[in-house]
Design an enzyme around this catalytic site. Structure first.
Site, mmCIF file in Angstrom:
data_model
loop_
_atom_site.group_PDB
_atom_site.id
_atom_site.type_symbol
_atom_site.label_atom_id
_atom_site.label_comp_id
_atom_site.label_asym_id
_atom_site.label_seq_id
_atom_site.Cartn_x
_atom_site.Cartn_y
_atom_site.Cartn_z
ATOM 1 N N HIS A 163 -1.166 0.157 -9.513
ATOM 2 C CA HIS A 163 -1.885 -0.594 -8.481
ATOM 3 C C HIS A 163 -2.633 -1.772 -9.114
ATOM 4 O O HIS A 163 -3.829 -1.974 -8.902
ATOM 5 C CB HIS A 163 -2.859 0.317 -7.725
ATOM 6 C CG HIS A 163 -3.215 -0.214 -6.362
ATOM 7 N ND1 HIS A 163 -3.535 0.606 -5.306
ATOM 8 C CD2 HIS A 163 -3.313 -1.475 -5.874
ATOM 9 C CE1 HIS A 163 -3.818 -0.124 -4.235
ATOM 10 N NE2 HIS A 163 -3.684 -1.401 -4.561
ATOM 11 N N ARG B 110 0.851 -1.189 0.000
ATOM 12 C CA ARG B 110 0.000 0.000 0.000
ATOM 13 C C ARG B 110 0.888 1.242 0.000
ATOM 14 O O ARG B 110 1.990 1.246 0.552
ATOM 15 C CB ARG B 110 -0.912 0.047 1.246
ATOM 16 C CG ARG B 110 -2.173 -0.815 1.147
ATOM 17 C CD ARG B 110 -3.134 -0.284 0.096
ATOM 18 N NE ARG B 110 -4.413 -0.963 0.094
ATOM 19 C CZ ARG B 110 -4.690 -2.068 -0.591
ATOM 20 N NH1 ARG B 110 -3.746 -2.645 -1.314
ATOM 21 N NH2 ARG B 110 -5.895 -2.605 -0.557
ATOM 22 N N GLU C 158 -2.981 8.235 -5.273
ATOM 23 C CA GLU C 158 -3.240 7.472 -6.483
ATOM 24 C C GLU C 158 -4.372 8.088 -7.288
ATOM 25 O O GLU C 158 -5.463 8.268 -6.758
ATOM 26 C CB GLU C 158 -3.556 6.018 -6.130
ATOM 27 C CG GLU C 158 -2.366 5.305 -5.503
ATOM 28 C CD GLU C 158 -2.613 3.826 -5.243
ATOM 29 O OE1 GLU C 158 -3.777 3.381 -5.322
ATOM 30 O OE2 GLU C 158 -1.641 3.105 -4.946
#
Length: 313
Positions: free
Chosen positions: A269, A221, A250
């Site tokens: 991601h 993360r 993000e």
């Protein structure tokens, strides 16, 4: 799976829905027995307007976008797709190690840019015999360990919640103190959840302790690694390279220097989002919600098992 049930009404919404729009959607329903979430956050405000809620199910294994303490206090189980994308993330991690040590993107650029004669300045390396430190030895970390062992790498792991005997039985050297282990690792790969305990785990002091020429891989993360200090260590040569799948913001904010570095491999991601994993995660998300409705909850997939005790009390 959901359409096959004649006792359910399914209301779809986009991953891109804004939180105020999501709250309005929930409030417009006379009753909301369950929610299945992708990227959408779910907390106190959403719970307040989701009348009759019984379960929050996530498409995936992360749950930092869900206010778990609030759900637990309300007796609402938070369910995740346990194990659905472990192989995907582990394979992505190994592909990142390959790409970094073999300098895949740099060698590709030499050929495309007619710089063939410079190839001996970019000699690749080998994985065999390298020391890898795995931070977080859950389902993903343990799979990464097995793949690394298959390549003849020397594997150690830091996870204060896993017993040393369990690590040793997996052929992994247990690490008691992270700070002491970092200087010996040629690869450091992160597979821990994002919690209050792990936010900022790889900070300026720990990045300084990394072995000169080491590689960092983060498929966990954003926010676990200090990105600005990481960029500094990569630019001054202290670190040889990094593979980053997750960012503090993000998508990354414009001007993030990590995006401009030739020794950094970035991905959006997607380490755990293969075609196969997406199907497994979707099936598990639906199955988790249905298990709660049917009174046979899949406890192994619940982040907060204590919520079931409150529900049945």
């Amino acid at each position: 799976m959901l359409a096959a049930r004649d006792d359910l009404e399914v209301i779809e919404f986009a991953n891109t829905i804004k939180q105020d729009e999501f709250c309005a959607l929930l409030a417009a329903q006379p009753v909301v027995h369950g929610v299945i979430l992708g990227l959408t956050a779910f907390g106190r405000a959403e719970l307040a307007v989701a009348n009759g809620l019984q379960v929050v199910s996530r498409i995936g294994v992360g749950y930092d976008a869900v206010d778990v303490p609030t759900m637990s206090a309300a007796g609402i189980p938070v369910m995740i797709g346990t194990g659905a994308n472990c192989d995907a993330v582990a394979e992505h991690t190994l592909s990142s190690m390959h790409a970094l040590i073999k300098r895949v993107h740099e060698l590709d650029a030499l050929v495309r840019m007619d710089r063939w004669h410079e190839r001996y300045r970019y000699l690749p390396g080998e994985l065999r015999g390298r020391n890898v430190l795995i931070i977080g030895f859950g389902r993903i970390g343990s799979r990464v360990a097995r793949l690394c062992q298959a390549y003849g790498m020397c594997v150690s792991a830091y996870d204060p919640y896993v017993a040393d005997d369990e690590l040793r039985s997996a052929g992994v050297d247990p690490v008691a103190h992270l700070d002491a282990a970092l200087p010996g690792a040629e690869f450091v790969t992160l597979h821990c959840p994002k919690t209050d305990e792990t936010i900022g785990l790889i900070d300026e002091a720990r990045l300084a302790r990394f072995r000169h020429g080491a590689f960092l891989i983060n498929t966990a993360r954003g926010g676990i690694v200090n990105e600005s200090v990481l960029a500094e260590k990569l630019s001054n040569g202290h670190l040889a390279g990094a593979a980053i799948d997750v960012f503090a913001s993000e998508p990354p904010v414009p001007g993030n220097s990590l995006l401009e570095m030739s020794n950094v491999i970035c991905s959006p991601h997607l380490a755990g989002v293969t075609r196969e994993a997406v199907e497994r995660m979707a099936q598990l998300a639906a199955a988790n919600a249905l298990s709660v409705f049917d009174g046979t909850p899949r406890l192994d997939n619940a982040v907060n098992r204590n919520a079931f005790r409150l529900t049945t009390a």
